[in-house]
Design a protein around this motif. Structure first.
Motif, PDB file in Angstrom:
ATOM      1  N   GLU A  56      -2.716  -0.500 -13.061  1.00 35.82           N
ATOM      2  CA  GLU A  56      -3.386   0.768 -12.755  1.00 35.82           C
ATOM      3  C   GLU A  56      -3.233   0.996 -11.253  1.00 35.82           C
ATOM      4  O   GLU A  56      -3.781   0.248 -10.448  1.00 35.82           O
ATOM      5  N   LEU A  57      -2.454   1.989 -10.888  1.00 30.06           N
ATOM      6  CA  LEU A  57      -2.119   2.173  -9.478  1.00 30.06           C
ATOM      7  C   LEU A  57      -3.267   2.743  -8.660  1.00 30.06           C
ATOM      8  O   LEU A  57      -3.312   2.587  -7.443  1.00 30.06           O
ATOM      9  N   THR A  58      -4.174   3.428  -9.317  1.00 30.21           N
ATOM     10  CA  THR A  58      -5.266   4.105  -8.610  1.00 30.21           C
ATOM     11  C   THR A  58      -6.349   4.436  -9.624  1.00 30.21           C
ATOM     12  O   THR A  58      -6.082   4.441 -10.830  1.00 30.21           O
ATOM     13  N   ASN A  59      -7.552   4.707  -9.173  1.00 27.58           N
ATOM     14  CA  ASN A  59      -8.518   5.296 -10.112  1.00 27.58           C
ATOM     15  C   ASN A  59      -8.809   6.748  -9.719  1.00 27.58           C
ATOM     16  O   ASN A  59      -9.839   7.301 -10.093  1.00 27.58           O
ATOM     17  N   ALA A  60      -7.874   7.344  -8.974  1.00 28.99           N
ATOM     18  CA  ALA A  60      -7.962   8.780  -8.706  1.00 28.99           C
ATOM     19  C   ALA A  60      -7.329   9.531  -9.872  1.00 28.99           C
ATOM     20  O   ALA A  60      -6.259   9.154 -10.350  1.00 28.99           O
ATOM     21  N   ALA A  99       0.587   8.168  -4.077  1.00 27.77           N
ATOM     22  CA  ALA A  99       1.610   8.864  -3.289  1.00 27.77           C
ATOM     23  C   ALA A  99       2.959   8.142  -3.287  1.00 27.77           C
ATOM     24  O   ALA A  99       4.014   8.787  -3.223  1.00 27.77           O
ATOM     25  N   ALA A 100       2.949   6.823  -3.355  1.00 32.61           N
ATOM     26  CA  ALA A 100       4.193   6.071  -3.203  1.00 32.61           C
ATOM     27  C   ALA A 100       4.856   5.747  -4.550  1.00 32.61           C
ATOM     28  O   ALA A 100       5.728   4.880  -4.615  1.00 32.61           O
ATOM     29  N   ILE A 101       4.486   6.440  -5.614  1.00 32.33           N
ATOM     30  CA  ILE A 101       5.038   6.128  -6.942  1.00 32.33           C
ATOM     31  C   ILE A 101       6.566   6.214  -6.957  1.00 32.33           C
ATOM     32  O   ILE A 101       7.239   5.409  -7.596  1.00 32.33           O
ATOM     33  N   PHE A 102       7.135   7.158  -6.214  1.00 32.17           N
ATOM     34  CA  PHE A 102       8.598   7.328  -6.258  1.00 32.17           C
ATOM     35  C   PHE A 102       9.294   6.144  -5.579  1.00 32.17           C
ATOM     36  O   PHE A 102      10.301   5.647  -6.066  1.00 32.17           O
ATOM     37  N   THR A 127      -6.281   0.095  -4.131  1.00 26.19           N
ATOM     38  CA  THR A 127      -6.175  -1.050  -3.224  1.00 26.19           C
ATOM     39  C   THR A 127      -4.709  -1.472  -3.091  1.00 26.19           C
ATOM     40  O   THR A 127      -4.413  -2.471  -2.448  1.00 26.19           O
ATOM     41  N   TRP A 128      -3.799  -0.714  -3.735  1.00 24.82           N
ATOM     42  CA  TRP A 128      -2.395  -1.130  -3.782  1.00 24.82           C
ATOM     43  C   TRP A 128      -1.550  -0.482  -2.694  1.00 24.82           C
ATOM     44  O   TRP A 128      -1.791   0.666  -2.316  1.00 24.82           O
ATOM     45  N   GLN A 129      -0.545  -1.224  -2.248  1.00 26.45           N
ATOM     46  CA  GLN A 129       0.484  -0.682  -1.355  1.00 26.45           C
ATOM     47  C   GLN A 129       1.841  -1.101  -1.902  1.00 26.45           C
ATOM     48  O   GLN A 129       1.977  -2.206  -2.443  1.00 26.45           O
ATOM     49  N   VAL A 130       2.822  -0.231  -1.735  1.00 26.09           N
ATOM     50  CA  VAL A 130       4.156  -0.526  -2.275  1.00 26.09           C
ATOM     51  C   VAL A 130       4.709  -1.822  -1.693  1.00 26.09           C
ATOM     52  O   VAL A 130       5.328  -2.622  -2.405  1.00 26.09           O
ATOM     53  N   GLY A 131       4.475  -2.040  -0.410  1.00 32.42           N
ATOM     54  CA  GLY A 131       5.027  -3.221   0.280  1.00 32.42           C
ATOM     55  C   GLY A 131       4.614  -4.531  -0.367  1.00 32.42           C
ATOM     56  O   GLY A 131       5.357  -5.520  -0.290  1.00 32.42           O
ATOM     57  N   SER A 132       3.442  -4.592  -0.960  1.00 31.14           N
ATOM     58  CA  SER A 132       3.027  -5.834  -1.626  1.00 31.14           C
ATOM     59  C   SER A 132       3.262  -5.774  -3.136  1.00 31.14           C
ATOM     60  O   SER A 132       3.469  -6.809  -3.781  1.00 31.14           O
TER      61      SER A 132
END
Ligand code: SF4
Length: 256
Positions: free
Chosen positions: A8-12, A63-66, A31-36
């Motif tokens: 789950e990438l976000t709860n927004a 925002a970083a899904i792509f 709490t996620w970032q693409v870098g990790s």
């Protein structure tokens, strides 16, 4: 042996359904970032996990899904489930460039003709753009007729049961397996592995937007993922049980 994970990438989520298992809301966060995330998922792939599905909340509000989809292209099967509200032509183009392996669009309110029509159109639009697509159809016991009609409309438009996942409402208002079968037109259909009864699958686990790990997305039995590696995932899931998602309602009924 784990084969599939969902993250789950976000709860927004701008839809903010009252029954959302994730209590997602328009002003939710992550709490996620693409870098990790990318090295974590790559490590999971290197250790035998074959597929990751991205959900939320609404993954298109991450925002970083792509970047995430692009960085993992060719390394693991990547799918996502969206409510479709942000899925306009420009979004389809951006997704096409990021090459997801599959996208499913949810119908939460089968009684809503505009929602069913929109999702049907978007699924065909994705298909035309060369993206494998399908529908997650939420089926509530109180709404079987509307779900049956929505499912029939989808099938009549060329979206067959091989592309529809029939999801039973969880927690309360849960249909029986037979009722689910009727909604699916009494033909072979896809659903949750726990349709016949609460049980975990050793091949699947769910990772929340808050980095908690569980055997499914709906249970309250969760443990924090402290280390973003495959070994850390196994450690977090080790010994974790499952609290039946309908237990609170079952208890309430017993004591009534
Ligand atoms: S708690 Fe049990 S019944 Fe509920 S979704 Fe999870 S596995 Fe299925």
């Amino acid at each position: 042996m784990l084969e599939r994970i969902s993250i789950e990438l976000t709860n927004a989520c701008q839809k903010g359904c009252s029954f959302c298992y994730n209590q997602s809301r328009p002003d939710g966060g992550t709490t996620w970032q693409v870098g990790s995330l990318v090295p974590f998922i790559q490590d999971c792939a290197a250790n035998g996990i074959r597929a990751v599905s991205f959900g939320g909340g609404e993954p298109l509000q991450f925002a970083a899904i792509f970047d995430l989809l692009r960085d993992l292209n060719g390394k693991i099967f990547r799918s996502l489930t969206t409510n479709g509200l942000l899925l306009d032509e420009a979004m389809v183009d951006r997704l096409h460039a990021a090459r997801p392996d599959k996208i499913h669009i949810s119908i939460h309110f089968p009684q809503s003709s505009p929602e069913v029509e929109r999702v049907q159109r978007q699924v065909h639009q994705l298909e035309a753009a060369g993206i494998r697509s399908g529908v997650n159809l939420l089926v509530a016991r109180s709404n079987l007729q509307a779900a049956s009609e929505a499912a029939a409309r989808l099938r009549d438009s060329g979206i067959g049961n091989d592309r529809i996942v029939y999801l039973p409402m969880r927690g309360q208002d849960t249909p029986t397996p037979d009722e689910m079968g009727e909604v699916a037109g009494s033909k072979k259909f896809q659903s949750m592995s726990c349709l016949m009864g609460c049980a975990s699958s050793p091949r699947f686990c769910s990772i929340g937007w808050d980095r908690s790990v569980a055997w499914c997305s709906y249970t309250r039995a969760r443990q924090t993922l402290d280390e973003l590696t495959y070994a850390g995932l196994l450690k977090a899931i080790d010994g974790l049980g499952l609290i039946y998602c309908g237990e609170e309602n079952a208890e309430r009924a017993r004591s009534a």
